[in-house]
Write a protein that holds these residues in place. Sequence first.
Motif, PDB file in Angstrom:
ATOM      1  N   ILE A  80      -0.407   4.778  -7.784  1.00  0.00           N
ATOM      2  CA  ILE A  80       0.856   5.453  -7.479  1.00  0.00           C
ATOM      3  C   ILE A  80       1.708   5.568  -8.735  1.00  0.00           C
ATOM      4  O   ILE A  80       2.283   6.635  -9.017  1.00  0.00           O
ATOM      5  CB  ILE A  80       1.621   4.687  -6.367  1.00  0.00           C
ATOM      6  CG1 ILE A  80       0.814   4.725  -5.072  1.00  0.00           C
ATOM      7  CG2 ILE A  80       3.011   5.260  -6.156  1.00  0.00           C
ATOM      8  CD1 ILE A  80       1.345   3.816  -3.991  1.00  0.00           C
ATOM      9  N   ILE A  81       1.772   4.490  -9.506  1.00  0.00           N
ATOM     10  CA  ILE A  81       2.570   4.500 -10.736  1.00  0.00           C
ATOM     11  C   ILE A  81       2.015   5.525 -11.720  1.00  0.00           C
ATOM     12  O   ILE A  81       2.778   6.291 -12.329  1.00  0.00           O
ATOM     13  CB  ILE A  81       2.616   3.090 -11.355  1.00  0.00           C
ATOM     14  CG1 ILE A  81       3.397   2.136 -10.448  1.00  0.00           C
ATOM     15  CG2 ILE A  81       3.237   3.124 -12.753  1.00  0.00           C
ATOM     16  CD1 ILE A  81       3.282   0.677 -10.827  1.00  0.00           C
ATOM     17  N   SER A  82       0.693   5.578 -11.871  1.00  0.00           N
ATOM     18  CA  SER A  82       0.118   6.537 -12.814  1.00  0.00           C
ATOM     19  C   SER A  82       0.325   7.976 -12.328  1.00  0.00           C
ATOM     20  O   SER A  82       0.570   8.878 -13.133  1.00  0.00           O
ATOM     21  CB  SER A  82      -1.360   6.248 -13.047  1.00  0.00           C
ATOM     22  OG  SER A  82      -2.100   6.430 -11.866  1.00  0.00           O
ATOM     23  N   ALA A  83       0.235   8.203 -11.024  1.00  0.00           N
ATOM     24  CA  ALA A  83       0.469   9.547 -10.487  1.00  0.00           C
ATOM     25  C   ALA A  83       1.918   9.984 -10.732  1.00  0.00           C
ATOM     26  O   ALA A  83       2.179  11.122 -11.136  1.00  0.00           O
ATOM     27  CB  ALA A  83       0.155   9.585  -8.994  1.00  0.00           C
ATOM     28  N   ILE A  84       2.851   9.070 -10.533  1.00  0.00           N
ATOM     29  CA  ILE A  84       4.256   9.389 -10.783  1.00  0.00           C
ATOM     30  C   ILE A  84       4.482   9.674 -12.262  1.00  0.00           C
ATOM     31  O   ILE A  84       5.211  10.610 -12.623  1.00  0.00           O
ATOM     32  CB  ILE A  84       5.165   8.247 -10.279  1.00  0.00           C
ATOM     33  CG1 ILE A  84       5.126   8.201  -8.742  1.00  0.00           C
ATOM     34  CG2 ILE A  84       6.593   8.406 -10.786  1.00  0.00           C
ATOM     35  CD1 ILE A  84       5.801   6.992  -8.135  1.00  0.00           C
ATOM     36  N   ALA A  85       3.837   8.897 -13.140  1.00  0.00           N
ATOM     37  CA  ALA A  85       3.976   9.114 -14.578  1.00  0.00           C
ATOM     38  C   ALA A  85       3.446  10.491 -14.985  1.00  0.00           C
ATOM     39  O   ALA A  85       4.058  11.198 -15.793  1.00  0.00           O
ATOM     40  CB  ALA A  85       3.253   8.020 -15.352  1.00  0.00           C
ATOM     41  N   VAL A  86       2.314  10.895 -14.401  1.00  0.00           N
ATOM     42  CA  VAL A  86       1.747  12.210 -14.714  1.00  0.00           C
ATOM     43  C   VAL A  86       2.663  13.323 -14.205  1.00  0.00           C
ATOM     44  O   VAL A  86       2.885  14.321 -14.907  1.00  0.00           O
ATOM     45  CB  VAL A  86       0.327  12.339 -14.112  1.00  0.00           C
ATOM     46  CG1 VAL A  86      -0.167  13.767 -14.158  1.00  0.00           C
ATOM     47  CG2 VAL A  86      -0.636  11.417 -14.844  1.00  0.00           C
ATOM     48  N   ILE A  87       3.207  13.151 -13.012  1.00  0.00           N
ATOM     49  CA  ILE A  87       4.117  14.161 -12.454  1.00  0.00           C
ATOM     50  C   ILE A  87       5.373  14.291 -13.312  1.00  0.00           C
ATOM     51  O   ILE A  87       5.818  15.401 -13.624  1.00  0.00           O
ATOM     52  CB  ILE A  87       4.475  13.824 -10.987  1.00  0.00           C
ATOM     53  CG1 ILE A  87       3.251  14.026 -10.099  1.00  0.00           C
ATOM     54  CG2 ILE A  87       5.655  14.663 -10.502  1.00  0.00           C
ATOM     55  CD1 ILE A  87       3.415  13.501  -8.693  1.00  0.00           C
ATOM     56  N   ILE A  88       5.936  13.152 -13.728  1.00  0.00           N
ATOM     57  CA  ILE A  88       7.144  13.187 -14.566  1.00  0.00           C
ATOM     58  C   ILE A  88       6.830  13.826 -15.919  1.00  0.00           C
ATOM     59  O   ILE A  88       7.584  14.685 -16.394  1.00  0.00           O
ATOM     60  CB  ILE A  88       7.727  11.770 -14.731  1.00  0.00           C
ATOM     61  CG1 ILE A  88       8.313  11.295 -13.405  1.00  0.00           C
ATOM     62  CG2 ILE A  88       8.789  11.733 -15.836  1.00  0.00           C
ATOM     63  CD1 ILE A  88       8.736   9.839 -13.399  1.00  0.00           C
ATOM     64  N   GLY A  89       5.720  13.417 -16.526  1.00  0.00           N
ATOM     65  CA  GLY A  89       5.338  13.995 -17.825  1.00  0.00           C
ATOM     66  C   GLY A  89       5.100  15.494 -17.730  1.00  0.00           C
ATOM     67  O   GLY A  89       5.560  16.261 -18.583  1.00  0.00           O
ATOM     68  N   GLY A  90       4.398  15.928 -16.700  1.00  0.00           N
ATOM     69  CA  GLY A  90       4.159  17.351 -16.500  1.00  0.00           C
ATOM     70  C   GLY A  90       5.433  18.121 -16.243  1.00  0.00           C
ATOM     71  O   GLY A  90       5.620  19.241 -16.736  1.00  0.00           O
TER      72      GLY A  90
END
Length: 99
Positions: A80-90
């Motif tokens: 979940i944390i990595s998915a949120i990080a990818v969404i924020i970065g994108g």
Amino acid sequence: MGIAPYQYVLGQRMEKAKELLQQRKYAIALHQTVYGLLLVCAFSVGLAVVLVTIGLVIIYAHQWLKRFSWVQPLQQYTPIISAIAVIIGGSILMVCAVI
């Protein structure tokens, strides 16, 4: 009111790219096939080195983090944390590209 420096540089790069595309100066057109293949191979090797390095860092980080007891409960939230990080970065990249 002028434009931002990064927009000016981006515009200059785009103009140069358009000019080069119109001239059709590709490696094959310039009879530099070996040079073009060398660039592709160099890019591929560089990409492979980066991916292997990232994999090794993740493996060793996982082994290192096993030593700490407070990490165990957080492991279930890692996807979940990595998915949120990818969404924020994108999202940040998208906003910077649009602005």
